[in-house]
Design an enzyme around this catalytic site. Structure first.
Site, PDB file in Angstrom:
ATOM      1  N   GLY A  41       0.818  -1.223   0.000  1.00 39.75           N
ATOM      2  CA  GLY A  41       0.000   0.000   0.000  1.00 39.75           C
ATOM      3  C   GLY A  41       0.842   1.258   0.000  1.00 39.75           C
ATOM      4  N   CYS A  44       0.753   5.986   0.304  1.00 41.74           N
ATOM      5  CA  CYS A  44      -0.644   6.394   0.106  1.00 41.74           C
ATOM      6  C   CYS A  44      -1.579   5.716   1.100  1.00 41.74           C
ATOM      7  CB  CYS A  44      -1.048   6.079  -1.326  1.00 41.74           C
ATOM      8  SG  CYS A  44      -2.772   6.358  -1.661  1.00 41.74           S
ATOM      9  N   GLY A 116      14.477  -4.918  -2.113  1.00 42.50           N
ATOM     10  CA  GLY A 116      14.903  -5.292  -3.461  1.00 42.50           C
ATOM     11  C   GLY A 116      16.031  -4.403  -3.948  1.00 42.50           C
ATOM     12  N   GLY A 181       5.245  25.035   5.455  1.00 39.73           N
ATOM     13  CA  GLY A 181       4.947  24.593   4.091  1.00 39.73           C
ATOM     14  C   GLY A 181       3.457  24.633   3.815  1.00 39.73           C
ATOM     15  N   ALA A 184       0.000  20.986  -0.416  1.00 37.62           N
ATOM     16  CA  ALA A 184      -1.177  20.155  -0.129  1.00 37.62           C
ATOM     17  C   ALA A 184      -1.124  19.548   1.276  1.00 37.62           C
ATOM     18  CB  ALA A 184      -1.293  19.065  -1.184  1.00 37.62           C
ATOM     19  N   GLY A 271       7.894  19.053   1.334  1.00 35.88           N
ATOM     20  CA  GLY A 271       8.141  18.296   0.113  1.00 35.88           C
ATOM     21  C   GLY A 271       8.695  16.912   0.372  1.00 35.88           C
ATOM     22  N   ASP A 311       6.122   8.477  -7.438  1.00 32.26           N
ATOM     23  CA  ASP A 311       6.905   9.537  -6.800  1.00 32.26           C
ATOM     24  C   ASP A 311       8.385   9.473  -7.172  1.00 32.26           C
ATOM     25  OD1 ASP A 311       4.535  10.203  -5.611  1.00 32.26           O
ATOM     26  OD2 ASP A 311       5.291  10.170  -3.540  1.00 32.26           O
ATOM     27  N   HIS A 444     -30.214  20.142 -11.692  1.00 30.59           N
ATOM     28  CA  HIS A 444     -30.467  21.240 -10.750  1.00 30.59           C
ATOM     29  C   HIS A 444     -31.186  20.693  -9.526  1.00 30.59           C
ATOM     30  CE1 HIS A 444     -31.340  25.237  -9.289  1.00 30.59           C
ATOM     31  NE2 HIS A 444     -32.587  24.827  -9.071  1.00 30.59           N
TER      32      HIS A 444
HETATM   33  P1  FAD Z   1       4.862   4.941  -2.418  1.00 35.65           P
HETATM   34  O1  FAD Z   1       3.457   5.026  -2.039  1.00 35.65           O
HETATM   35  O2  FAD Z   1       5.860   5.797  -1.730  1.00 35.65           O
HETATM   36  O3  FAD Z   1       5.292   3.430  -2.244  1.00 35.65           O
HETATM   37  C1  FAD Z   1       6.595   2.986  -2.479  1.00 35.65           C
HETATM   38  C2  FAD Z   1       6.772   1.626  -1.821  1.00 35.65           C
HETATM   39  O4  FAD Z   1       8.042   1.112  -2.201  1.00 35.65           O
HETATM   40  C3  FAD Z   1       6.792   1.704  -0.292  1.00 35.65           C
HETATM   41  O5  FAD Z   1       5.870   0.777   0.226  1.00 35.65           O
HETATM   42  C4  FAD Z   1       8.224   1.352   0.082  1.00 35.65           C
HETATM   43  O6  FAD Z   1       8.316   0.640   1.304  1.00 35.65           O
HETATM   44  C5  FAD Z   1       8.632   0.469  -1.087  1.00 35.65           C
HETATM   45  N1  FAD Z   1      10.086   0.398  -1.311  1.00 35.65           N
HETATM   46  C6  FAD Z   1      10.952   1.424  -1.411  1.00 35.65           C
HETATM   47  N2  FAD Z   1      12.205   0.948  -1.649  1.00 35.65           N
HETATM   48  C7  FAD Z   1      12.091  -0.398  -1.709  1.00 35.65           C
HETATM   49  C8  FAD Z   1      13.044  -1.454  -1.926  1.00 35.65           C
HETATM   50  N3  FAD Z   1      14.328  -1.209  -2.157  1.00 35.65           N
HETATM   51  N4  FAD Z   1      12.583  -2.701  -1.893  1.00 35.65           N
HETATM   52  C9  FAD Z   1      11.279  -2.979  -1.670  1.00 35.65           C
HETATM   53  N5  FAD Z   1      10.350  -2.025  -1.463  1.00 35.65           N
HETATM   54  C10 FAD Z   1      10.751  -0.753  -1.489  1.00 35.65           C
HETATM   55  N6  FAD Z   1      -1.683  11.606  -3.177  1.00 35.65           N
HETATM   56  C11 FAD Z   1      -2.901  11.678  -3.726  1.00 35.65           C
HETATM   57  O7  FAD Z   1      -3.063  11.418  -4.914  1.00 35.65           O
HETATM   58  N7  FAD Z   1      -3.992  12.032  -2.973  1.00 35.65           N
HETATM   59  C12 FAD Z   1      -3.890  12.338  -1.666  1.00 35.65           C
HETATM   60  O8  FAD Z   1      -4.892  12.650  -1.028  1.00 35.65           O
HETATM   61  C13 FAD Z   1      -2.609  12.280  -1.064  1.00 35.65           C
HETATM   62  N8  FAD Z   1      -2.464  12.561   0.236  1.00 35.65           N
HETATM   63  C14 FAD Z   1      -1.227  12.469   0.811  1.00 35.65           C
HETATM   64  C15 FAD Z   1      -1.088  12.775   2.146  1.00 35.65           C
HETATM   65  C16 FAD Z   1       0.145  12.689   2.753  1.00 35.65           C
HETATM   66  C17 FAD Z   1       0.279  13.025   4.213  1.00 35.65           C
HETATM   67  C18 FAD Z   1       1.273  12.279   1.992  1.00 35.65           C
HETATM   68  C19 FAD Z   1       2.631  12.165   2.635  1.00 35.65           C
HETATM   69  C20 FAD Z   1       1.152  11.981   0.651  1.00 35.65           C
HETATM   70  C21 FAD Z   1      -0.103  12.067   0.039  1.00 35.65           C
HETATM   71  N9  FAD Z   1      -0.278  11.787  -1.307  1.00 35.65           N
HETATM   72  C22 FAD Z   1      -1.507  11.889  -1.865  1.00 35.65           C
HETATM   73  C23 FAD Z   1       0.854  11.364  -2.160  1.00 35.65           C
HETATM   74  C24 FAD Z   1       0.834   9.844  -2.363  1.00 35.65           C
HETATM   75  O9  FAD Z   1       0.870   9.196  -1.120  1.00 35.65           O
HETATM   76  C25 FAD Z   1       1.999   9.423  -3.223  1.00 35.65           C
HETATM   77  O10 FAD Z   1       2.015  10.183  -4.404  1.00 35.65           O
HETATM   78  C26 FAD Z   1       1.915   7.954  -3.565  1.00 35.65           C
HETATM   79  O11 FAD Z   1       1.927   7.159  -2.421  1.00 35.65           O
HETATM   80  C27 FAD Z   1       3.061   7.557  -4.479  1.00 35.65           C
HETATM   81  O12 FAD Z   1       2.926   6.225  -4.810  1.00 35.65           O
HETATM   82  P2  FAD Z   1       4.166   5.352  -5.252  1.00 35.65           P
HETATM   83  O13 FAD Z   1       3.609   4.037  -5.645  1.00 35.65           O
HETATM   84  O14 FAD Z   1       4.989   6.080  -6.229  1.00 35.65           O
HETATM   85  O15 FAD Z   1       5.103   5.206  -3.964  1.00 35.65           O
END
Ligand code: FAD
Length: 469
Positions: A41, A44, A116, A181, A184, A271, A311, A444
């Site tokens: 998960g 997010c 990984g 900051g 969002a 950020g 991200d 409406h």
């Molecule tokens: P992530 O969710 O960061 O997941 C990456 C995963 O990779 C993690 O589980 C991590 O443990 C794993 N990982 C990393 N390195 C390794 C490795 N070497 N081996 C194995 N696993 C690894 N976005 C929205 O669209 N709507 C929102 O309302 C929103 N609210 C937010 C509120 C907060 C407080 C925060 C901090 C962020 C919010 N975001 C929101 C942003 C959103 O959470 C991220 O954009 C999103 O989670 C990115 O997804 P991702 O799959 O790129 O990475």
């Protein structure tokens, strides 16, 4: 080292980008595995979108209760327990992460827990406490996400100085809080904590909150927050932080003023930094810029069978971007012909009240791009549903091409704005014009009529507002 299987696709990271990629790959007949070092998960579900939205729901209920007397509802004893809000948010997290694990299993995606590291463009190792295994991959999607970033010289200790991760788990509310900051994350927490009675000071170095949004959005949100008794300081940056008697002395630096204030806690929301170190990028030659992995329009890195999404690719740090980028990458792997990823059709939503939702060009960026723009504006105070429900803050602003009438951008601030922006995204994807949106009959009374009227306003023909003398 155990020798693992050979997969068509191995996804590194089980956040929203990663798990959506793996499920779509499996749905399309690929043998897929996903590697996760912490919790399925990602940010997010575990410490981002989901727990924060659960807390925001609580904050909204408290805000409604506070103005219940306007609706003729009064009460003698009101008990508000914030720790229950946190418990509820964690229950939502657990339900949804279990749901994702279930879906991965049902789609026969192998979930491999451990850290990984990419060894070659066709192989990875996974290290867990008990084991190290090697797995082979025809294709790799890197979806390792990001983590909170601090400011130079400011240490996040997780106690007095928190990131969003600790702020989500705070069960005892401080009397006052400095949020550094006004993006969002900062504004959402400002809304949550201030609804619960915390005296919040929110500082933003740029001239308005949500500086990436259309200028009028940030200004309007700033005014709405001031009404909610949030102290908003724009054009203000954090100087030094010093701990004293279990509190924090924070130096706040504005153009014409320098002050030191005492806060019980500080939340740094300045950020994110990409998780691109120690995953083998240098060894295989994947290019990065400021830590973010460089990708092309189909999410390919500098190595053609290695993709990066979400991200860690840094294009738009949003969960739905990560998911959609993952689907583009999988379609490319499948040899389908996906369209290049269009970031102008990505909605941005901020879930404080009033909500903010936008897509496409701001007025300023459209002009800078060379468009002659025509603007349509409609305030919620002139919308029947908004008046009926007592939620009249905000407006819809549409940016259109004066020549072709095409919708270039949409900027909403107001109740439920995040539920309405998808109509604008669809309109842009289908290259709809302001005239076509205006002629689309909206029910409406609904808040969505404000979109129709803003489209009519592009031609000076909104019905429910008088803009003359
Ligand atoms: P992530 O969710 O960061 O997941 C990456 C995963 O990779 C993690 O589980 C991590 O443990 C794993 N990982 C990393 N390195 C390794 C490795 N070497 N081996 C194995 N696993 C690894 N976005 C929205 O669209 N709507 C929102 O309302 C929103 N609210 C937010 C509120 C907060 C407080 C925060 C901090 C962020 C919010 N975001 C929101 C942003 C959103 O959470 C991220 O954009 C999103 O989670 C990115 O997804 P991702 O799959 O790129 O990475």
């Amino acid at each position: 080292m155990t020798q693992g299987k050979v997969y068509d696709l191995v996804v590194l990271g089980a956040g929203p980008g990663g798990y959506v990629s793996a499920i779509r790959a499996a749905q399309s007949g690929l043998k897929a595995a996903i590697i996760e070092k912490e919790k399925v998960g990602g940010v997010c579900l575990n410490r981002g979108c989901i727990p924060s939205k659960a807390l925001i729901k609580n904050a909204e209920i408290v805000s409604v209760i506070k103005k219940a007397s306007e609706f003729g509802i009064t009460y003698d004893h009101l008990k508000i327990d914030y720790s229950v809000a946190v418990k509820r948010s964690q229950e939502a997290v657990s339900r949804l992460t279990q749901g994702v694990e279930f879906l991965l299993k049902k789609h026969k995606v192998d979930l491999i827990m451990g850290r990984g590291i990419i060894r070659t463009p066709q192989s990875l190792t996974v290290e867990s406490k008990t084991d190290q295994k090697e797995i082979q991959a025809q294709n790799i999607i890197i979806a390792t996400g990001s983590r909170a970033r601090s400011l130079p010289g400011i240490e996040i200790d997780g106690q007095l100085v928190m990131s969003s991760t600790e702020a989500l788990l705070l069960t005892r509310l401080p009397e006052n809080l400095l949020i550094v900051g006004g993006g969002a994350v900062g504004v959402e927490f400002a809304y949550i904590f201030s609804s619960y009675g915390v005296k919040v000071t929110l500082i933003e170095v740029e001239s308005s909150l949500l500086p990436r949004e259309d200028a009028e959005i940030g200004q309007t949100l700033g005014k709405a927050f001031s009404k909610q008794k949030i102290e908003v300081k724009t054009g203000c940056q954090l100087g030094a932080l010093k701990e004293e008697n279990g509190k924090v002395l924070a130096q706040l630096l504005s153009k014409d003023k320098e002050e030191t204030k005492v806060f019980e806690r500080v939340l740094v929301a300045t950020g994110r930094t990409p998780n691109s170190e120690n995953i083998g990028l240098d060894q295989i030659g994947v290019k990065t810029q400021k830590g973010f992995i460089q990708v092309g329009p189909f999410m390919q890195t500098s190595i053609s069978n290695v993709y990066a999404i979400g991200d860690v690719a840094g294009k738009a740090l949003l969960a739905h971007t990560a998911m959609a980028e993952g689907i583009t990458a999988v379609e490319k792997i499948l040899g389908k012909d996906p369209p290049p990823f269009d970031y102008l059709s990505i909605p941005n939503c901020v879930y404080c009240q009033p909500q903010v939702a936008s897509m496409g060009y701001t007025e300023k960026s459209a002009v800078e791009k060379g468009y002659q723009v025509k603007i349509g504006m409609f305030p919620y105070r002139a919308n029947g549903k908004a008046v009926a429900i007592g939620e009249t803050d905000g407006f819809v602003k549409l940016v259109t091409d004066a020549e072709t009438e095409e919708l270039l951008g949409a900027h909403l601030i107001g109740i439920d704005a995040s539920e309405h922006i998808s109509e604008m995204v669809l309109a842009r994807r289908l290259e709809a014009t302001a005239g076509e949106i205006a002629r689309t009959v909206h029910p409406h009374p609904t808040l969505s009529e404000a979109i129709m009227e803003a489209s009519e306003d592009v031609f000076g023909k909104a019905i429910h507002i008088w803009k003359g003398n």
